[in-house]
Scaffold this motif. Structure first.
Motif, short mmCIF file in Angstrom:
data_model
loop_
_atom_site.label_atom_id
_atom_site.label_comp_id
_atom_site.label_asym_id
_atom_site.label_seq_id
_atom_site.Cartn_x
_atom_site.Cartn_y
_atom_site.Cartn_z
N ALA A 162 -5.98 6.57 2.91
CA ALA A 162 -5.91 7.32 4.17
C ALA A 162 -5.76 8.81 3.88
CB ALA A 162 -4.77 6.80 5.03
N ARG A 163 -4.97 9.15 2.86
CA ARG A 163 -4.74 10.56 2.55
C ARG A 163 -5.94 11.20 1.92
NH1 ARG A 163 1.41 11.39 0.35
NH2 ARG A 163 2.37 11.27 2.38
N ARG A 221 0.45 -8.22 0.91
CA ARG A 221 1.36 -7.91 -0.18
C ARG A 221 1.80 -6.46 -0.12
NH1 ARG A 221 -1.07 -7.85 -5.04
NH2 ARG A 221 -3.03 -7.43 -4.00
N GLU A 222 3.06 -6.22 -0.43
CA GLU A 222 3.61 -4.87 -0.33
C GLU A 222 2.88 -3.91 -1.28
OE1 GLU A 222 7.81 -4.73 -0.92
OE2 GLU A 222 7.97 -2.68 -0.20
N GLU A 223 2.37 -4.45 -2.41
CA GLU A 223 1.69 -3.59 -3.39
C GLU A 223 0.51 -2.87 -2.75
OE1 GLU A 223 3.95 -6.57 -4.97
OE2 GLU A 223 2.00 -7.05 -4.10
N ASP A 247 2.64 5.50 -14.06
CA ASP A 247 2.56 4.61 -12.89
C ASP A 247 3.82 4.71 -12.03
OD1 ASP A 247 2.90 1.36 -11.97
OD2 ASP A 247 0.94 2.33 -11.73
N PRO A 248 3.78 4.68 -10.71
CA PRO A 248 2.59 4.68 -9.85
C PRO A 248 1.99 6.09 -9.71
CG PRO A 248 4.61 4.30 -8.56
CD PRO A 248 5.03 4.58 -9.96
N PRO A 249 0.67 6.21 -9.86
CA PRO A 249 0.07 7.55 -9.92
C PRO A 249 0.14 8.28 -8.58
CG PRO A 249 -1.63 5.87 -9.90
CD PRO A 249 -0.34 5.14 -9.97
N ILE A 266 11.33 7.89 -3.16
CA ILE A 266 10.18 8.80 -3.33
C ILE A 266 10.57 10.19 -2.82
CG2 ILE A 266 7.90 9.30 -2.35
CD1 ILE A 266 7.25 6.51 -2.38
N TRP A 270 5.62 -2.25 6.29
CA TRP A 270 4.29 -2.29 5.69
C TRP A 270 3.44 -3.42 6.25
CZ3 TRP A 270 3.30 -6.81 3.06
CH2 TRP A 270 4.41 -7.55 2.61
N ARG A 297 7.99 -2.02 -10.21
CA ARG A 297 7.18 -0.97 -10.80
C ARG A 297 7.99 0.30 -11.02
NH1 ARG A 297 1.68 0.12 -7.48
NH2 ARG A 297 0.52 1.14 -9.10
N ASN A 342 8.49 7.61 3.74
CA ASN A 342 8.89 8.82 3.03
C ASN A 342 9.64 8.54 1.73
OD1 ASN A 342 7.94 10.78 4.81
ND2 ASN A 342 9.67 10.49 6.15
N PHE A 343 10.43 7.49 1.72
CA PHE A 343 11.34 7.30 0.61
C PHE A 343 11.10 6.05 -0.20
CE2 PHE A 343 13.64 10.85 1.71
CZ PHE A 343 14.24 10.78 2.95
N ARG A 345 -3.31 1.72 0.42
CA ARG A 345 -3.74 2.02 1.79
C ARG A 345 -3.40 3.45 2.16
NH1 ARG A 345 -2.81 -1.74 6.97
NH2 ARG A 345 -4.77 -2.47 6.18
N ILE A 346 -2.18 3.88 1.83
CA ILE A 346 -1.75 5.23 2.16
C ILE A 346 -2.57 6.24 1.38
CG2 ILE A 346 0.15 6.88 1.95
CD1 ILE A 346 2.04 4.68 2.66
N VAL A 359 0.30 -1.45 -0.02
CA VAL A 359 0.62 -0.35 0.88
C VAL A 359 0.36 1.02 0.23
CG1 VAL A 359 3.07 0.22 0.52
CG2 VAL A 359 2.16 0.11 2.80
N LEU A 360 0.62 1.12 -1.07
CA LEU A 360 0.38 2.39 -1.75
C LEU A 360 -1.10 2.76 -1.70
CD1 LEU A 360 2.56 2.41 -4.96
CD2 LEU A 360 2.86 3.71 -2.88
N LEU A 417 -1.40 -6.22 6.09
CA LEU A 417 -1.32 -6.37 4.64
C LEU A 417 -0.56 -7.65 4.30
CD1 LEU A 417 -0.48 -2.74 3.51
CD2 LEU A 417 -2.68 -3.90 3.46
N ARG A 453 8.19 3.53 -0.28
CA ARG A 453 7.00 2.71 -0.25
C ARG A 453 6.46 2.36 -1.63
NH1 ARG A 453 5.09 7.95 0.81
NH2 ARG A 453 3.45 8.55 -0.64
N PHE A 454 7.15 1.48 -2.30
CA PHE A 454 6.66 1.08 -3.61
C PHE A 454 7.25 -0.29 -3.89
CE2 PHE A 454 10.95 1.89 -4.68
CZ PHE A 454 11.28 3.10 -4.11
N THR A 455 6.73 -0.98 -4.88
CA THR A 455 7.37 -2.24 -5.26
C THR A 455 8.48 -1.92 -6.24
OG1 THR A 455 5.37 -2.42 -6.53
CG2 THR A 455 5.77 -4.13 -4.93
N GLY A 478 0.69 3.58 7.90
CA GLY A 478 0.07 4.33 6.82
C GLY A 478 -1.35 4.77 7.09
N LEU A 507 2.66 9.84 -7.26
CA LEU A 507 3.94 9.81 -6.57
C LEU A 507 5.02 10.54 -7.36
CD1 LEU A 507 4.54 6.25 -5.14
CD2 LEU A 507 3.91 8.31 -3.93
#
Lengths: 385, 90, 385
Positions: free
Chosen positions: A43-44, A32-34, A356-358, A372, C329, C368, C360-361, A39-40, A36-37, A30, C363-365, C335, A360
């Motif tokens: 996958a889920r 950009r860190e954005e 947002d973020p949906p 989180i 990430w 946001r 777990n805790f 992607r996860i 990662v959400l 990846l 993973r977000f920007t 992920g 979570l």
């Protein structure tokens, strides 16, 4: 043959790990860190699959593995629109009557604990599943699986508790069944129940109904049942003056629904705790649920025990607490309705729904940072209810 | 795993001098104090507990000093903020 | 909770945060590594990174004793558990760690008897309660936990137990830190030093880091203010051109360590010539084994341990994450193939691992989420009476 004078040269691979990598072979790094959400999330959302050949204790914890089991095995084979809702009770229309129908099984160990026994859990738990869908609980069934050698006096006590609990909840046990299995094939006493109630209110309560701006409330201090059970298993040498919070929530739920037209959903927080319910809402409604750690009611002893054991009260089972999401403008009215009932002492508004973020659940820590609250993985407290 | 939690000693067990009863927020547990046999432990002392053993006696003076340092930083910050809000460079 | 709550005060955090920011040199980026898994956990649990300026970054080191156990050693433990008449006992966080073929949970599902305990003394009780069984304790942890295992062996000897043994996987912290320091692609400005390990080994063992490698190290406590204060102390050292070992956790950590604890380790254990650390490879003199005098309590001598190495998949980039070269990430399999349920490598294995903690805790920007939680705060303050 432990690690000797030179590193052993024999090496094998972990097949399950190699397969997992192969499954996601297209994955790139990846940038950009954005991302990662996303992607996860992707996958889920892949079709649920059980990779283990056998059932493990994780499958019964109420967390991720339980969910995967439900989707991959039960929903897959039995699929229908009612089941797929995966609410606490199924809403059915029979002729002109609208009914709520639920089932539950009780395998708590030990059978007797401070605050009650498996019989109390059985009646209250089933009543609560019905009450959480907005129904008036009416009739229960009770099936017993008894182990050869189980003391009859213990059975008498359990059933007496059930009778008292049923009377308190205004329900009748109208049918039942008993089976006996040989010594060693069942842990004393397991109870299965089914419950029927009547849905008299117009508005359906569903985890998918939450909207940004809604408020999240809990009816009282969390984690008391789970910690009580852990401590009275006697393996831990820990004493505390704690009791299970098992209780019927039909009255307090009705009080809430009477006072507040904008209730989106209610759930009683059992296995997996408050965190599991909030995750279900966040995913079903595709919203973000943001809670404030300082606002969450927890008994200091529950906190102390959880710190000692390294577990998070948000994941610990209750048996007499409800979590509700209501229209934001009616938050105060909802709080008053809950707090006005004896079972609602300690009720609190613990958070809000955002867009947002949906998917979570976010926690604003009392330290002032953020994290989180994810789905439970593994099983910190087995055989809790 | 590095889980260590502070607890207050409420009783040293007479029949088992390597054990003490501690209180963590009202939750009581028996722990092994064998690793602190060179220290003098009494009811009212605080210890750090890890997997059923007391690892260290909490030094209340050091704890106080640490908190005073933090208070000091907080104070300095508050004063700075106050000075900032009062100053006017226009 | 005394000695806990005072060190979670948000107001003091704001003040410390301002001081840290004030110490930042314009245009300079700072990277500090926290070695201990417990620190990683605290940082994420409380959302501590919200209090650090963007130019100060925390890198999560290899100090998670569950994470560094190679899959092959898990397989060895399972092999012991599968021997007839064995009860294996283990800390909870090991229960779901997968080896080459599955986890302890999976093993139980296949018929083994692996039980969760909270203290090695609990394992001793299991041995006393089951004289016809062979009870093994899976001993993991750094020098923090090794004394407890040692004390338990001494107690087993005093009780004359013949059915109790230890499968020793204790590791030592200094060789791991050395491995990090010796790696060529390292870019660290200082270390947040271990807290509870230091109660045993004291602060002197870290002096070579400050003296020979010119990197400051501050031993930190586990509450969020402890870690924040430690970052402040590191920044101050850098500003003042110092490179020293300092003890922020002085209320718990004695400069000279705990002599009794070191004594019992020496009495019962010995250093292995080398040991494999998942993600870091073979490190010499980095782990403990039960010594000859206490051979009767050494599971590796009592049972036949296969000792086969299981390699992490090639796709695993844990080595780079552990040294701070990659962020979680940024790993290709983060992920997707590698999740907390299916951890491909060490960083995802327990909630203290860098990737698991992030997943777990965190993973977000930040932006946001800061927005989402900021407005919750204002609304909640209004709601509460």
């Amino acid at each position: 043959m432990s690690q000797g004078t030179a590193p052993p040269s024999e090496q094998t691979k972990a097949n399950w790990a190699e397969e997992a990598v192969a499954e996601h072979a297209g994955a790139v790094q990846l940038t950009r860190e954005e991302q990662v959400l996303e992607r996860i999330d992707r996958a889920r959302r892949r079709k649920a699959r059980i990779k283990e050949p056998r059932i493990t204790m994780s499958h019964g914890a109420g967390g991720k593995a339980s969910r995967t089991l439900t989707e991959a095995i039960f929903l897959d084979a039995l699929s229908n629109t009612v089941l797929e809702e995966l609410e606490d009770a199924a809403s059915l229309t029979v002729g002109t009557a609208k009914l709520a129908f639920t089932t539950d099984s009780f395998v708590v160990s030990p059978l007797f604990f401070p605050g009650g026994n498996i019989g109390d859990l059985a009646v209250n738990g089933t009543v609560n599943d019905l009450a959480m869908s907005g129904a008036r609980p009416l009739y229960l069934s009770a099936g017993f699986i008894l182990e050869e050698g189980f003391p009859v006096d213990d059975l008498r006590t359990i059933v007496a508790s059930m009778a008292a609990a049923a009377e308190r909840a205004g329900v009748t046990v109208v049918t039942g069944d008993t089976k006996v299995v040989q010594r060693g094939k069942g842990d004393g006493c397991y109870i299965n129940t089914a419950g029927v109630g009547v849905l008299e209110r117009a508005v359906p309560l569903r985890a998918a109904s939450a909207k940004p701006g809604d408020a999240v409330l809990v009816s009282g201090p969390i984690g008391e049942h789970g910690v009580t059970i852990m401590l009275c298993r006697g393996e831990l040498d820990i004493e505390a003056d704690l009791e299970s919070d098992t209780a019927p929530l039909h009255e307090i739920a009705a009080a809430l629904l009477d006072a507040v037209p904008g209730v989106r959903m209610m759930r009683d927080a059992t296995r997996g705790g408050v965190a599991t319910i909030l995750n279900e809402v966040a995913v079903a409604s595709q919203v973000s649920v943001v809670i404030d750690e300082a606002a969450i009611p927890v008994n200091p002893m529950v906190n102390g025990a959880c710190e000692l054991l390294g577990i998070d009260p948000l994941y610990v089972a209750c048996e007499g607490r409800l979590v509700t999401v209501v229209d934001g403008d009616q938050a105060e009215a909802a709080l008053a309705a809950l707090a006005g009932h004896p079972l609602g002492a300690g009720a609190a508004i613990i958070g809000r729904v955002k867009d947002d973020p949906p998917g979570l659940v976010l926690l604003k820590t009392s330290f002032g940072g953020t994290r989180i609250v994810d789905l439970l993985v593994g099983d910190p407290l087995p055989r809790i209810c | 795993m590095c889980l260590g939690i502070p607890g207050e000693i409420i009783e040293i067990l007479t029949d088992r001098p390597d054990l003490a009863k501690v209180d963590v927020c009202g939750v009581k547990r028996a722990i092994n104090i064998g690793l602190l046999e060179d220290e003098e432990l009494n009811a009212g002392d605080w210890v750090l507990i890890h997997v059923g053993f007391a690892m260290s006696k909490i030094d209340e003076r050091e704890a106080k000093a640490a908190l005073e340092f933090l208070e000091g930083i907080g104070q300095a910050y508050a004063e700075e903020l106050a000075a900032l809000s009062e100053s006017n460079i226009t | 909770m005394r000695f806990v709550d005072e060190f979670r005060d948000a107001e003091k955090a704001i003040a410390l945060s301002a001081q840290i920011t004030a110490l930042c040199e314009p245009g300079r980026h700072y990277k500090f590594m926290e070695v201990c898994g417990g620190h990683t956990h605290t940082i994420y649990k409380h959302g501590l990174e919200d209090y650090l300026p963007d130019t100060v970054q925390l890198v999560h080191g290899p100090g998670c004793p569950v994470c560094v156990i190679p899959m092959g050693r898990v397989d060895d433990a399972i092999a012991i558990a599968e021997e007839p008449g064995v009860i294996m006992t283990s800390f909870g966080d090991m229960m779901r760690v997968p080896g080459g073929r599955g986890s302890f949970f999976d093993s139980n599902a296949a018929g083994a008897d692996i039980r969760m305990v909270y203290s090695p003394l609990d394992a001793l009780k299991v041995a006393q309660a089951n004289p016809s069984k062979l009870v093994v304790f899976m001993a993991i942890g750094f020098e923090t936990t090794a004394p407890s295992t040692a004390m338990t062996m001494l107690r087993a000897e005093a009780l004359g137990l013949t059915n109790f043994s230890i499968f020793c996987n204790h590791v030592t912290i200094i060789p791991a830190i050395k491995a990090i320091l010796d790696s060529p692609d390292l870019r660290l400005d200082g270390f947040i030093g271990p807290g509870h390990v230091s109660t045993v080994i004291g602060c002197r063992p870290y002096e070579f880091i400050a003296r020979e490698h010119n990197k400051p190290l501050v031993c930190a406590g586990f509450e969020p203010l402890d870690i924040l204060q430690s970052v402040y102390m590191l920044m101050l050292q850098l500003k003042e051109g110092r490179s020293e070992v300092e003890n922020q956790y002085s209320r718990v950590v004695p400069w000279d360590g705990n002599l009794k604890a070191l004594k019992v380790i020496n009495q019962t254990m010995t250093l292995r010539p080398y040991f494999e650390w998942r993600g870091l490879g073979f490190i010499s003199h980095s782990a403990l084994a039960v010594n000859d005098r206490y051979a009767a309590f050494d599971a590796e001598r009592i049972f036949n341990v296969p000792g086969v190495r299981v390699a992490d998949p090639k796709a695993c980039q844990c080595g780079e994450v552990l040294k701070g070269v990659l962020k979680p990430w940024e790993c290709k399999v983060f992920g997707t193939a590698c999740t907390p349920e299916t951890p491909i490598g060490t960083c995802m294995v327990s909630s203290e691992g860098a990737c698991a903690a992030y997943y777990n805790f965190g993973r977000f920007t930040r932006e946001r989420v800061k927005e989402a939680t900021r407005t919750v705060d204002i609304e909640l303050t209004a709601a509460r009476p």
